[in-house]
Design an enzyme around this catalytic site. Structure first.
Site, PDB file in Angstrom:
ATOM      1  N   TYR A 142       0.826  -1.211   0.000  1.00 40.67           N
ATOM      2  CA  TYR A 142       0.000   0.000   0.000  1.00 40.67           C
ATOM      3  C   TYR A 142       0.862   1.263   0.000  1.00 40.67           C
ATOM      4  CZ  TYR A 142      -4.679  -1.969   0.856  1.00 40.67           C
ATOM      5  OH  TYR A 142      -5.887  -2.597   0.746  1.00 40.67           O
ATOM      6  N   LYS A 193       3.326 -15.289   1.632  1.00 37.31           N
ATOM      7  CA  LYS A 193       3.511 -15.957   0.340  1.00 37.31           C
ATOM      8  C   LYS A 193       5.015 -16.147   0.201  1.00 37.31           C
ATOM      9  CE  LYS A 193       1.805 -17.547  -3.561  1.00 37.31           C
ATOM     10  NZ  LYS A 193       0.875 -18.698  -3.656  1.00 37.31           N
ATOM     11  N   ASP A 226      -2.857 -18.241  -0.239  1.00 40.09           N
ATOM     12  CA  ASP A 226      -3.883 -18.913  -1.058  1.00 40.09           C
ATOM     13  C   ASP A 226      -4.523 -20.044  -0.261  1.00 40.09           C
ATOM     14  OD1 ASP A 226      -1.401 -20.189  -1.130  1.00 40.09           O
ATOM     15  OD2 ASP A 226      -1.558 -20.812  -3.229  1.00 40.09           O
ATOM     16  N   ASP A 250      -6.213  -7.142   4.206  1.00 39.52           N
ATOM     17  CA  ASP A 250      -7.370  -6.472   3.609  1.00 39.52           C
ATOM     18  C   ASP A 250      -8.307  -7.517   3.010  1.00 39.52           C
ATOM     19  OD1 ASP A 250      -8.956  -4.354   2.540  1.00 39.52           O
ATOM     20  OD2 ASP A 250      -8.006  -4.681   0.586  1.00 39.52           O
ATOM     21  N   ASP A 254     -12.052  -9.289   4.736  1.00 47.14           N
ATOM     22  CA  ASP A 254     -13.349  -9.259   4.043  1.00 47.14           C
ATOM     23  C   ASP A 254     -13.917 -10.677   3.953  1.00 47.14           C
ATOM     24  OD1 ASP A 254     -13.159  -6.502   3.529  1.00 47.14           O
ATOM     25  OD2 ASP A 254     -13.947  -6.728   1.492  1.00 47.14           O
TER      26      ASP A 254
END
Ligand code: IPM
Ligand code: MG
Length: 364
Positions: A142, A193, A226, A250, A254
């Site tokens: 970000y 990751k 993932d 983020d 959600d």
């Protein structure tokens, strides 16, 4: 708690509507014995841009730094989508997170029993979930540089962002996550990751080392993002505390919110060493703004987090959480969590129902 200041930043879209209900709850708290705080209001997001030409006025930052806590609604809307990136409402939100150095974002996903059947997932999958997502909030992709869109010699355009994490940025949020795990079930899952991205391989290394040295009592595990996204749907109860990078947090928060029935239910706390900001995790929902149907409960639950983390009023925080549960038990629902047999109400009526439940609770 005396003479504390809370800066309220309603923002855009449904922000103003949901914050108004949370303010009613704050005003109720303010009448409790031993509690006295002052509410101030400020500008952020698209509405700040319209009024002042910037999504984050200097005055807002100054007052937020001085305040004991900030309550934020939501920012953004299609009318500002064509603005340059630097002037978009979202820059206001990212800017205040950065200016206050709010590096630790707590996003709890809990299922309220009366909403068990509101989740699109089966009841037996979501029953009893209680997950704390700890999202790094002031670094990562970000904020990394270089960033931008450039035009290449042959006329093609190329967009780029940079994912960076330094050891101190990883360590300070990991420390908060280990501490949170210590207050909960002593389990922490770090999501990265590391098989592809060097910056998150470093993330894994730093989190592991901190765990080994300072938190041997916490069962630390690691998961690729993932797989984590898949496991959250397959068997969410395996998770207790999750710590992850800004962008992965983020996305996963959600996803976790839908386990609880609606994104309209999830509060959050964004903590730095000197400041704190509280906001629902959902956005400004321009499609339903102004209709009076938005769910104010995530914002009201964010007030509970504020009372607990910033205003030393844990008793009032619990009263609010119980009141929300009671309202749901009574069958009151906003459109986003509506179920057959329940009673659908709008934003203001939902705020009133919570207040009513608070009065009843207090009189018991
Ligand atoms: C959130 C939001 C923000 C984010 C947007 C509005 C900039 O999605 O708080 O989760 O991406 O952090
Ligand atoms: Mg988000």
């Amino acid at each position: 708690m005396n003479n504390k200041t809370i800066l309220v930043l309603p923002g855009d879209g449904i922000g103003r509507e949901i914050v108004a209900e949370a303010v009613k709850v704050l005003e109720w708290v303010n009448k409790r014995p031993g509690i006295a705080f002052t509410l101030e209001e400020g500008l952020i997001g698209g509405s700040a841009y319209d009024a002042t030409g910037t999504p984050l006025p200097e005055d807002t930052v100054t007052r937020a730094k001085k305040a004991d806590a900030v309550l934020l609604g939501a920012v953004g809307g299609p009318q500002w989508d064509r603005l340059d990136f630097s002037l978009r409402p979202e820059r206001g939100l990212l800017g205040i997170r950065k200016a206050l150095d709010l590096y630790c974002n707590l996003r709890p996903a809990q299922v309220f029993a009366p909403l068990l059947d509101a989740s699109p997932l089966k009841r037996e999958v979501v029953e009893g979930i209680d997950i704390m997502v700890v999202r790094e909030l002031s670094s990562g992709i970000y904020f990394g540089t270089p960033r931008g869109v450039e035009t290449l010699a042959d006329g093609r355009r190329r967009g780029f962002n940079t994912l960076t994490y330094s050891t101190d940025e990883i360590e300070r949020v990991a420390r908060r996550a280990f501490e949170a795990a210590r207050r909960r079930s002593h389990k922490l899952c770090s999501v990265d990751k590391a098989n592809v991205l060097e910056s998150t391989a470093l993330w894994r290394e730093v989190v592991s080392e901190l765990g080994r040295k300072e938190y041997p009592d916490i069962a630390l595990s690691h998961m690729y993002v993932d797989n984590a996204a898949m496991q959250l749907l397959r068997n969410p109860r395996q998770f207790d505390c999750i710590v992850t990078t800004n962008m992965f947090g983020d996305i996963l928060s959600d996803e976790a919110s839908m386990l609880t029935g609606s994104i309209g239910m999830l509060p959050s706390a964004s903590l730095g060493d000197a400041n704190a900001l509280y906001e629902p995790i959902h956005g400004s929902a321009p499609d339903i703004a102004g209709k009076g149907i938005a769910n104010p409960l995530a914002t009201i639950l964010s007030v509970a987090m504020m009372l607990r983390y910033s205003l030393s009023a844990p008793e009032e925080a619990t009263l609010i959480e119980n009141a929300v549960n009671r309202v749901l038990e009574q069958g009151w629902r906003t459109a986003d969590i509506m179920q057959t047999g329940a009673k659908q109400i709008g934003t203001v009526a939902m705020g009133d129902a919570v207040l009513q439940a608070l009065h009843e609770e207090k009189n018991q």
